[in-house]
Every structure is written in structure tokens, then in C-alpha cells.
Design a protein around this motif. Sequence first.
Motif, short mmCIF file in Angstrom:
data_model
loop_
_atom_site.label_atom_id
_atom_site.label_comp_id
_atom_site.label_asym_id
_atom_site.label_seq_id
_atom_site.Cartn_x
_atom_site.Cartn_y
_atom_site.Cartn_z
N UNK A 58 11.29 -8.99 2.82
CA UNK A 58 11.45 -7.53 2.75
C UNK A 58 10.42 -6.88 3.65
N UNK A 59 10.86 -5.99 4.53
CA UNK A 59 9.95 -5.30 5.43
C UNK A 59 9.07 -4.32 4.68
N UNK A 60 7.90 -4.04 5.22
CA UNK A 60 6.99 -3.11 4.56
C UNK A 60 7.59 -1.71 4.48
N UNK A 61 8.38 -1.33 5.48
CA UNK A 61 9.03 -0.02 5.43
C UNK A 61 9.97 0.09 4.25
N UNK A 62 10.74 -0.98 4.00
CA UNK A 62 11.64 -0.97 2.85
C UNK A 62 10.86 -1.02 1.53
N UNK A 63 9.74 -1.74 1.52
CA UNK A 63 8.91 -1.78 0.31
C UNK A 63 8.40 -0.39 -0.05
N UNK A 64 7.96 0.37 0.93
CA UNK A 64 7.48 1.73 0.67
C UNK A 64 8.63 2.61 0.22
N UNK A 65 9.80 2.40 0.82
CA UNK A 65 10.99 3.15 0.40
C UNK A 65 11.28 2.92 -1.08
N UNK A 66 11.14 1.68 -1.55
CA UNK A 66 11.41 1.37 -2.95
C UNK A 66 10.35 1.99 -3.86
#
Length: 313
Positions: free
Chosen positions: A216-224
Motif C-alpha cells: 500500500x502506498x503512503x498516499x493511500x495510507x494517508x487517504x485511509x
Amino acid sequence: MAMHKGAGQLAWVTGAGGFIGGAVAARLATDGWRVASFGHHIHDRSLPAGTLLLSEIIDQDVVMAAVRDHGQPALVVHAAGGSHVGQADARPGLDFARTVQTTGELVHGLGLAGCEGTHLVYPSSAAIYGQQPAGPIASDTDPAPISQYGWHKLMAETVCRQGAQRYGLRVSIIRFFSLYGPGLRKQLFWELGNRLLAGQDRLDLAGTGQETRDFLSIGDAISLILHMQRGEGPAVRVVNGGSGHATPVATAIATFQQALGTAVPVTFTGQVRAHDPQHLCAGLAGLDWHADTGLADGLGAYGAWLRDVGGTR
């Protein structure tokens, strides 16, 4: 009412000098939150302008003083703690202090300061699941850690639950799987990238290459994280943080080599470490959210960042 932007509200980020914490702090500031940070190396990291640097240590008295001096935070993203499976097995006492004890100091400090209603988001880890069959792991699967790191994350989750029951905190626990992206200076892709950019002409790696991971990309992690902050829900909510797709490690390495423009032969030794699960894939049923970044695109961005920083440690 759900909060969609910060609108000047106060958010704390612990571990703001680290990979997840730094990225969270930057995004919260962009979204209009007043950001205050805790953690080691916060003075060394380029945090958003206007970030309030509260303390490099987290203990109950410091937390209570921060509430007294700056007001109750609406949101706390607790990204501080141990972050390396191997190091936790080598020095379990230190990892316990960083992960479990620090979480206790934060939770009890918030509770004793009267922070009922504060939303605590805890980035936990899929390491709490241990060995599981291939396929998606549901978030209600019974924990079965096989590493010190996994045990300590599970204990920290319990402390967060205690904060909800005892002090009225609202708690969201996100069990992240394999995070990666610009800013990460450890783990698989960082280590391999350094070796490849240094000109190594072959890679000998542990394992079989058929182990699967959910990247999982860090951008998607922040999105979650922001998705969890916005939503309404029970006092404690536990979800998985992943893409929902299992990728063999050998495939991920080949994809990374394409991103870097290398084609170095890879040999897997077949030696499997006791604390490494064979298969990890996030079950996302019931979560109204999905990852947007595919692995090839995400590793392309990471490879570009790695070249830009020169692979320095």
C-alpha cells in the motif's frame, strides 16, 4: 456531524519525525488543521510551516500539560512507536517501551486531561495476525502474532481500547499491511534500491520469493487515515489498511527493477525467518474505501524519489 476539513481544529501527530507521521502532518496542514507534533527527530524533519513542536518525548505529564496549554485536540494520530520487525525481535524491551508504554502514556494523559470525544487514530500492523492461510484476512480474524513486533502492536491496540472504555475517547485502529513510498528509508524496497543503485550485479535474498504481501502506498495510507477521521462510527472501530491484492515478493521485486531500469538476477535462498508470515493480504469487506495507486505506479514514484535522494541513509 462528520468533519471533512480541519477548519482550524487542533490535531496532534505523534511520531511526526517518521514516515507515516510526517506524511500525516503534511496532509493535515494542507487540509486546514492546526498541527502539533510529538516525537524524536521532529526538529530534523521538514514539517509544515506553523507546526507546533510540543515535545520529543511522550509521557503522561507532558500530554496533560499540552492539553492545558494548547487545548483539547479534536484528532490525535498516534504514529509513534517501534517500526521494524527484526529490531523488535533483537531488542524486545526497547520495542515494548516505544510501542506499548508510549501508547499508555498518551492514552492515560489524554484521559486524565479530560479529552472525552477526542478521536484517536492508531496505525497498527497486520503483524498482529501472524501466520494465516493465503487469501484476504478479515479484520475480525483472531490475532495470532508470531513476532515481538506483532505482540507489541496488539498490546498497544488494547491500550487504545481501554482509552475508549475508560475515558470516552473515540478510537480508530488501522492494521496496515506493507507500506511503501517516498520518505521510507528502511525495509525491502529501500534496501534493494540502495543495492541496485550502488551497482550490485546480483541479489541473494532470503525466502522463496513466493511469499505474498499486500503493498500500500503512503498516499493511500494517508487517504485511509483521513477517511476514518471523517466517518461516524462506534467508539472503537478496527479496519485493515491494504490494497486487497496479494503480490508475490518476487513479482514486486521485478516490478521495482523495472521502475529503476535495472535487470539484476535475483536468487532466493529458501531460508525463511520464523517471524515472517508466508501470506498477508488485507480483507476490506465493509470498508467504504479503496486504494487508488497501483503497485507499478507507486514503485515508479518511489524509485524516482530514491534516485533523487541518492539512496543516502
